[in-house]
Design an enzyme around this catalytic site. Sequence first.
Site, PDB file in Angstrom:
ATOM      1  N   TYR A 141      37.272 -81.492 -55.699  1.00  0.00           N
ATOM      2  CA  TYR A 141      38.389 -80.956 -54.914  1.00  0.00           C
ATOM      3  C   TYR A 141      39.426 -82.026 -54.589  1.00  0.00           C
ATOM      4  O   TYR A 141      40.604 -81.730 -54.444  1.00  0.00           O
ATOM      5  CB  TYR A 141      37.870 -80.362 -53.595  1.00  0.00           C
ATOM      6  N   LYS A 191      23.347 -82.200 -60.669  1.00  0.00           N
ATOM      7  CA  LYS A 191      23.327 -81.965 -62.119  1.00  0.00           C
ATOM      8  C   LYS A 191      23.051 -83.335 -62.754  1.00  0.00           C
ATOM      9  O   LYS A 191      23.839 -83.867 -63.549  1.00  0.00           O
ATOM     10  CB  LYS A 191      24.674 -81.360 -62.553  1.00  0.00           C
ATOM     11  N   ASP A 223      22.097 -75.401 -61.960  1.00  0.00           N
ATOM     12  CA  ASP A 223      21.923 -74.146 -62.705  1.00  0.00           C
ATOM     13  C   ASP A 223      20.586 -73.488 -62.357  1.00  0.00           C
ATOM     14  O   ASP A 223      20.506 -72.269 -62.167  1.00  0.00           O
ATOM     15  CB  ASP A 223      22.088 -74.357 -64.220  1.00  0.00           C
ATOM     16  N   ASP A 247      30.402 -74.611 -53.146  1.00  0.00           N
ATOM     17  CA  ASP A 247      31.339 -73.487 -53.124  1.00  0.00           C
ATOM     18  C   ASP A 247      30.757 -72.320 -53.909  1.00  0.00           C
ATOM     19  O   ASP A 247      30.710 -71.178 -53.433  1.00  0.00           O
ATOM     20  CB  ASP A 247      32.683 -73.931 -53.731  1.00  0.00           C
ATOM     21  N   ASP A 251      28.789 -68.529 -52.430  1.00  0.00           N
ATOM     22  CA  ASP A 251      29.219 -67.159 -52.733  1.00  0.00           C
ATOM     23  C   ASP A 251      28.022 -66.365 -53.259  1.00  0.00           C
ATOM     24  O   ASP A 251      27.804 -65.213 -52.889  1.00  0.00           O
ATOM     25  CB  ASP A 251      30.340 -67.145 -53.793  1.00  0.00           C
TER      26      ASP A 251
HETATM   27  C1  IPM Z   1      35.608 -71.617 -49.523  1.00  0.00           C
HETATM   28  C2  IPM Z   1      36.809 -71.190 -50.291  1.00  0.00           C
HETATM   29  C3  IPM Z   1      37.745 -72.375 -50.416  1.00  0.00           C
HETATM   30  C4  IPM Z   1      37.003 -73.427 -51.197  1.00  0.00           C
HETATM   31  C5  IPM Z   1      39.095 -72.055 -51.032  1.00  0.00           C
HETATM   32  C6  IPM Z   1      39.820 -70.972 -50.289  1.00  0.00           C
HETATM   33  C7  IPM Z   1      39.943 -73.288 -51.173  1.00  0.00           C
HETATM   34  O1  IPM Z   1      36.443 -70.651 -51.517  1.00  0.00           O
HETATM   35  O2  IPM Z   1      35.770 -72.069 -48.371  1.00  0.00           O
HETATM   36  O3  IPM Z   1      34.506 -71.497 -50.044  1.00  0.00           O
HETATM   37  O4  IPM Z   1      36.970 -73.392 -52.433  1.00  0.00           O
HETATM   38  O5  IPM Z   1      36.446 -74.320 -50.569  1.00  0.00           O
HETATM   39 MG    MG Z   2      34.369 -70.460 -51.772  1.00  0.00          MG
END
Ligand code: IPM
Ligand code: MG
Length: 371
Positions: A141, A191, A223, A247, A251
């Site tokens: 990032y 990784k 993975d 990240d 999710d």
């Molecule tokens: C998160 C989001 C952010 C990230 C985005 C909105 C920049 O996906 O907080 O997980 O990638 O960190």
């Molecule tokens: Mg995210």
Amino acid sequence: MKFELAILPGDGIGPEVVAETVKVLQAISSRFGHEFDLHYGDIGGIAIDRYGVALTAETLSLCQSCHAVLLGAVGGPKWDDPLAKVRPEDGLLGLRKGLRLFANLRLVKVLPILVNSTTIKPEVIEGVDLVVVRELTGGLYFGRPKKRWQTSRGRRAVDTLSYSEHEIERILCVGFELARSRRKKLTSVDKANVLESSRLWRQLAIELAPRYPDVELEHLLVDACAMRLIQRPTQFDVIVTENMFGDILTDEASMLAGSMGMLPSASLAGIPKEGHPIFGLYEPIHGSAPSRAGKNMANPIATILSLAMMLRYSLGLGEEATAVEGAVGHVLDQGYRTYDVMASGMTLVGTREMGDLVSAEIVAQSPLSPC
Ligand code: IPM
Ligand code: MG
């Protein structure tokens, strides 16, 4: 006690879920007698529209002058042009970096009453209670070089995955400390079979382990971790990993809990320890969900639970945090659901109604209340 809080509603459903969370904060204030001074600021797309940048110096210094920050969400199709010079997400990234919020804690707890609202078999997710500790101010990032350019053979782009020993060590320590306060198992995700930064990561984890003899350390390739999260998620207690892996994995992990609308997060500037409040930013893990914005549909629970984390980690108000979490649990027990976790036989409510129900529950729990 009196606390100064920065409130950054942001874009999309952000302002709606934050408004409900502020209601809950007021309920906490009236039940426990604390004073919360709220200072509102702009971040993300709304800041781009107003000032041409996603994060102004004013918003950053506002946050710096407060005990903690509550953030809704940033982004939306209006600002999504890949060639745009500024993006709403820059605001969030600037805030994370500018406030040195290197430790992102994302809780994934499957509530028994919600086991049927996911696409995964109930027997697989029953009892899931894990935390992902995501490194938040390094890695892909923020690494340099990071750019796009034209070559004689077409366009090219580069991002850089770079970590210093210091950056890795401090996030691993957060993982170890947290594991120590929970079920004492730490999974370090990397990784290391491919990436040099991951090999340093793994080596540092091994070097730190003797300082935490009570914590069981395991290493897992990212993975394999993605697979195991779906296959046997109850095996995890604390997962610690670098920014980008975290990240993606969070999710995925959020789907275990049925909806991203349920999951809170804390981004901290230090190692959380009982009795030592530290500065932090609190936000739901979901995004701005532009298609749901302004419709009184969004689930405010992730933001409300993020407030609970703020009370606990940044304000040192553990009892108040437990009151918020208890109220959320009670409202769900009574069968109230927003659309994202709706199931047959339940009562569908909107964003505002959910905020009202949780706030009323907090006040009703009060030992001083007439009931
Ligand atoms: C998160 C989001 C952010 C990230 C985005 C909105 C920049 O996906 O907080 O997980 O990638 O960190
Ligand atoms: Mg995210």
